[in-house]
Design a protein around this motif. Structure first.
Motif, PDB file in Angstrom:
ATOM      1  N   ILE A   1      53.384 -17.850 -34.690  1.00 47.11           N
ATOM      2  CA  ILE A   1      53.077 -16.683 -33.842  1.00 47.11           C
ATOM      3  C   ILE A   1      52.680 -17.182 -32.444  1.00 47.11           C
ATOM      4  CG2 ILE A   1      51.554 -14.683 -33.501  1.00 47.11           C
ATOM      5  CD1 ILE A   1      51.289 -14.523 -36.586  1.00 47.11           C
ATOM      6  N   GLY A   2      51.808 -18.199 -32.422  1.00 54.73           N
ATOM      7  CA  GLY A   2      51.367 -18.762 -31.127  1.00 54.73           C
ATOM      8  C   GLY A   2      52.552 -19.310 -30.338  1.00 54.73           C
ATOM      9  N   TYR A   3      53.420 -20.018 -31.056  1.00 55.45           N
ATOM     10  CA  TYR A   3      54.607 -20.595 -30.412  1.00 55.45           C
ATOM     11  C   TYR A   3      55.444 -19.482 -29.765  1.00 55.45           C
ATOM     12  CZ  TYR A   3      59.078 -23.042 -29.997  1.00 55.45           C
ATOM     13  OH  TYR A   3      60.237 -23.585 -29.516  1.00 55.45           O
ATOM     14  N   ASN A   4      55.656 -18.391 -30.514  1.00 54.51           N
ATOM     15  CA  ASN A   4      56.485 -17.296 -29.992  1.00 54.51           C
ATOM     16  C   ASN A   4      55.829 -16.576 -28.813  1.00 54.51           C
ATOM     17  OD1 ASN A   4      58.577 -17.741 -31.767  1.00 54.51           O
ATOM     18  ND2 ASN A   4      57.615 -16.525 -33.396  1.00 54.51           N
ATOM     19  N   ILE A   5      54.486 -16.465 -28.849  1.00 52.53           N
ATOM     20  CA  ILE A   5      53.786 -15.826 -27.721  1.00 52.53           C
ATOM     21  C   ILE A   5      54.010 -16.645 -26.446  1.00 52.53           C
ATOM     22  CG2 ILE A   5      51.493 -15.351 -26.730  1.00 52.53           C
ATOM     23  CD1 ILE A   5      50.530 -14.666 -29.560  1.00 52.53           C
ATOM     24  N   LEU A   6      53.880 -17.987 -26.588  1.00 52.54           N
ATOM     25  CA  LEU A   6      53.903 -18.847 -25.395  1.00 52.54           C
ATOM     26  C   LEU A   6      55.315 -19.274 -24.972  1.00 52.54           C
ATOM     27  CD1 LEU A   6      50.892 -21.174 -26.279  1.00 52.54           C
ATOM     28  CD2 LEU A   6      50.855 -19.162 -24.817  1.00 52.54           C
ATOM     29  N   ALA A   7      56.278 -19.123 -25.891  1.00 51.07           N
ATOM     30  CA  ALA A   7      57.620 -19.643 -25.603  1.00 51.07           C
ATOM     31  C   ALA A   7      58.215 -19.024 -24.335  1.00 51.07           C
ATOM     32  CB  ALA A   7      58.538 -19.417 -26.787  1.00 51.07           C
ATOM     33  N   GLY A   8      57.828 -17.801 -24.022  1.00 48.91           N
ATOM     34  CA  GLY A   8      58.396 -17.145 -22.830  1.00 48.91           C
ATOM     35  C   GLY A   8      57.659 -17.487 -21.547  1.00 48.91           C
ATOM     36  N   LEU A   9      56.570 -18.260 -21.644  1.00 48.88           N
ATOM     37  CA  LEU A   9      55.786 -18.561 -20.433  1.00 48.88           C
ATOM     38  C   LEU A   9      56.153 -19.949 -19.908  1.00 48.88           C
ATOM     39  CD1 LEU A   9      52.354 -17.201 -21.690  1.00 48.88           C
ATOM     40  CD2 LEU A   9      53.989 -16.046 -20.208  1.00 48.88           C
ATOM     41  N   LYS A  10      56.900 -19.923 -18.788  1.00 44.68           N
ATOM     42  CA  LYS A  10      57.476 -21.161 -18.259  1.00 44.68           C
ATOM     43  C   LYS A  10      56.420 -22.246 -17.994  1.00 44.68           C
ATOM     44  CE  LYS A  10      60.586 -22.598 -14.637  1.00 44.68           C
ATOM     45  NZ  LYS A  10      61.037 -22.292 -13.310  1.00 44.68           N
ATOM     46  N   ASN A  11      55.280 -21.823 -17.456  1.00 46.66           N
ATOM     47  CA  ASN A  11      54.275 -22.815 -17.063  1.00 46.66           C
ATOM     48  C   ASN A  11      53.533 -23.443 -18.236  1.00 46.66           C
ATOM     49  OD1 ASN A  11      54.601 -22.728 -14.247  1.00 46.66           O
ATOM     50  ND2 ASN A  11      53.607 -20.713 -14.229  1.00 46.66           N
ATOM     51  N   LEU A  12      53.723 -22.883 -19.436  1.00 51.08           N
ATOM     52  CA  LEU A  12      52.999 -23.418 -20.598  1.00 51.08           C
ATOM     53  C   LEU A  12      53.937 -24.070 -21.607  1.00 51.08           C
ATOM     54  CD1 LEU A  12      50.440 -20.497 -21.021  1.00 51.08           C
ATOM     55  CD2 LEU A  12      50.019 -22.766 -20.079  1.00 51.08           C
ATOM     56  N   GLN A  13      55.178 -24.324 -21.163  1.00 57.88           N
ATOM     57  CA  GLN A  13      56.180 -24.913 -22.068  1.00 57.88           C
ATOM     58  C   GLN A  13      55.712 -26.228 -22.678  1.00 57.88           C
ATOM     59  OE1 GLN A  13      59.482 -23.612 -22.921  1.00 57.88           O
ATOM     60  NE2 GLN A  13      58.255 -21.885 -22.239  1.00 57.88           N
ATOM     61  N   ARG A  14      55.000 -27.035 -21.901  1.00 58.87           N
ATOM     62  CA  ARG A  14      54.646 -28.375 -22.394  1.00 58.87           C
ATOM     63  C   ARG A  14      53.549 -28.331 -23.464  1.00 58.87           C
ATOM     64  NH1 ARG A  14      55.012 -29.783 -16.904  1.00 58.87           N
ATOM     65  NH2 ARG A  14      52.765 -30.089 -16.808  1.00 58.87           N
ATOM     66  N   THR A  15      52.953 -27.137 -23.659  1.00 59.70           N
ATOM     67  CA  THR A  15      51.915 -27.039 -24.698  1.00 59.70           C
ATOM     68  C   THR A  15      52.530 -26.664 -26.054  1.00 59.70           C
ATOM     69  OG1 THR A  15      51.510 -24.690 -24.324  1.00 59.70           O
ATOM     70  CG2 THR A  15      50.226 -26.219 -22.992  1.00 59.70           C
ATOM     71  N   LEU A  16      53.800 -26.232 -26.045  1.00 60.71           N
ATOM     72  CA  LEU A  16      54.411 -25.677 -27.267  1.00 60.71           C
ATOM     73  C   LEU A  16      54.397 -26.631 -28.469  1.00 60.71           C
ATOM     74  CD1 LEU A  16      57.431 -23.665 -25.793  1.00 60.71           C
ATOM     75  CD2 LEU A  16      55.268 -22.791 -26.673  1.00 60.71           C
TER      76      LEU A  16
END
Ligand SMILES: [Fe+2]
Length: 551
Positions: free
Chosen positions: A432-447
């Motif tokens: 769920i967390g991965y899917n929330i953040l997957a669309g946020l370009k600036n947080l890609q490296r945290t995925l």
């Protein structure tokens, strides 16, 4: 060349021209004497140097030469732009040729020869008598004078002058080649410095480091006795970096800048001939300088000063242009660093807002995300990971459980044992967390950290069952940090474990649940991690952006 001039005049006595000091610069005097001696050597004739305005003799190639030439020939000999040869009936052949042009007249080479061996002009006899020469001395002098006809003399002069002109041209070209060589060398050095500088423009690089590189290269390039770079960061912390032997400190530099408050700082300030005082203020030891502002648009970040050039040289456009180029590069870099930090802070506040939403859902685990972020970063430091990776690990730590936003509150806050169905629901949070953040370009490296922090080293974790090195390093670090904080924290259904107990579990789980290398890094940093958790308070500001003041 103008038409040759030949006059037929009666021989007559004349006043000797004045010989003596004429007020011409020493350098010019030396130059005309050198020219005259060259002509004397090329022609075998004795020469006089005469300045055209007053008819004063500046120098003689032969000390014994009687300084005679008729007043009536003065204009002809001294004003012509070309070679002049005048033969007189008495057997004297006068000649003249311009040597050096000046704003207030010219210096002309003049002299005379005899047209035939028997000539004994009365003007020479009279001049010799006036100088108390004996008949014998005069006879000897007449024997030394060359004999040539007007046409031979003119031919000789033209050949000699043509050779001189070729030599002068050659000298001029050699000097120009020399100057061009120096210019190319200087330009190469400048380009090389700017190239080195632009090669070092990484955001993560300390601006102090960059400024110090500039100072070292500047010293070699400008040959100035002192160079200073003075920077101010966005928190108004200043760094004063002197190099060489500048004549003042930070206070003196501030005083100097204050004197030129109204200067248009889009242009460099160049001052020569300062001699220790400037606009009524004392600046002991300051002889000359160039000062430029380090800025980008309206944002000023400091100053670059270069002062006291070696060998009493003066600052000019070359030096000013070089300092301006360096200031522009430094200014642009500092502005980029500034914007990068602002961007970084914006992302961090956004991440904190997300985490506070999670904390509101499950107050019991409040602070868990931030502690995991701090512990993971400390382990990363122990593993000597680069700053950029540490920042990513920190952000991933803050966000690792963000998927719990999508898990039912009743399951999250259930005080007792979870059923297998409830546990399955909980296990959905990494995806769920991965899917929330997957669309946020600036947080890609945290995925990778968010998705895989519950994977086990032996492949028995979730959601993908990855093993060993298949699990991204960030996730393996977060797994250790997450477990440490979870085991050590109180829960409604159990007390938190003491560190010794946690470490015992780590020892047994190394190579099974956790990466043994990361467990080793944990043990190396365990004291710091314990302190960090004991001192932790959710209100602490733990983000420290790198600024120019950081070395
Ligand atoms: Fe988790």
């Amino acid at each position: 060349m103008t038409t040759e001039l030949t006059l037929e005049l009666e021989d007559f006595p004349t006043d000797s021209p004045a010989v003596g000091c004429v007020d011409i610069p020493q350098e010019l005097h030396d130059h005309v004497v050198a020219e005259m001696n060259q002509l004397a050597s090329a022609t075998g004739l004795p020469w006089l140097c005469v300045e055209s305005q007053g008819g004063m003799v500046v120098a003689k190639s032969d000390e014994d030469l009687l300084p005679i030439f008729p007043d009536s020939l003065c204009d002809t000999l001294l004003r012509s732009n070309d070679i002049v040869v005048v033969e007189q009936k008495s057997g004297l052949v006068f000649f003249g040729a311009p040597l050096v042009e000046r704003a207030d007249g010219r210096i002309v080479g003049v002299g005379y020869a005899l047209s035939h061996p028997d000539a004994r002009p009365s003007s020479m006899v009279m001049a010799a008598t006036e100088l108390n020469w004996s008949a014998e001395r005069l006879n000897n002098h007449l024997k030394t004078l060359p004999h040539c006809s007007q046409s031979t003399l003119e031919c000789l002069l033209r050949t000699a002058l043509s050779e001189r002109s070729k030599a002068a041209r050659e000298h001029f070209l050699l000097r120009e080649i020399d100057q061009l060589g120096n210019q190319i060398e200087q330009t190469y050095e400048e380009i090389s410095l700017l190239h080195t500088l632009t090669g070092k423009l990484q955001i993560s690089r300390s601006s102090i480091d960059l400024a110090e590189s500039c100072l070292e290269r500047l010293a070699g390039l400008l040959r100035a006795k002192g160079n200073i770079i003075w920077l101010e960061d966005r928190r108004s912390e200043t760094r004063f970096l002197p190099h060489g032997d500048p004549p003042f400190d930070e206070f003196g530099m501030a005083k100097l800048i204050a004197r030129f408050e109204t200067h248009d700082w889009s242009r460099p300030l160049v001052k020569n001939g300062v001699s220790g005082t400037l606009l009524g203020a004392d600046f002991p030891g300051l002889k000359n300088f160039t000062l430029v502002s380090v800025a980008e648009g309206e944002h000023r970040y400091g100053w670059i000063l270069s002062c006291n050039l070696e060998n009493d040289r003066e600052f000019g456009t070359v030096e000013a242009s070089l300092l301006s180029s360096i200031a522009t590069i430094l200014g642009t870099h500092l502005r980029n660093v500034d914007l990068y930090h602002q961007h970084d802070e914006l992302i961090l506040s956004f991440v904190r807002s997300l985490v506070s939403t999670l904390d509101a859902k499950d107050p019991y685990t409040r602070g868990h995300s931030e502690r995991v972020a701090l512990i993971a970063r400390r382990i990363g430091e122990e593993m000597q990971l680069p700053d950029e990776d540490l920042q990513d690990i920190y952000l991933a730590g803050l966000l690792h459980d963000i998927g719990k936003i999508g898990v039912d509150d009743r399951i999250l806050q259930k005080p007792g044992q979870l059923t297998s169905e409830e546990f399955e629901k909980i296990q959905e949070h990494p995806m769920i967390g991965y899917n929330i953040l997957a669309g946020l370009k600036n947080l890609q490296r945290t995925l990778p950290g968010v998705r895989y922090h519950h994977e086990s080293y032996n492949g028995k974790g979730y959601p993908d069952g990855l093993a060993a090195d298949e699990i991204p390093l960030m996730a393996r670090i977060l797994a250790v940090a997450d477990s440490y904080d979870a085991m050590g924290s109180n829960r409604p259904y159990r007390e938190g474990m003491p560190p010794e107990k946690i470490e015992e579990i780590f020892r047994r789980g190394a190579g099974k649940q956790w990466d043994p290398g990361i467990i080793d890094a944990y043990f190396a940093a365990s004291h710091d991690i314990l302190m960090l958790c004991e001192d932790y308070s959710p209100t602490d500001s733990i983000y420290r952006p790198v600024d120019i003041a950081s070395d």
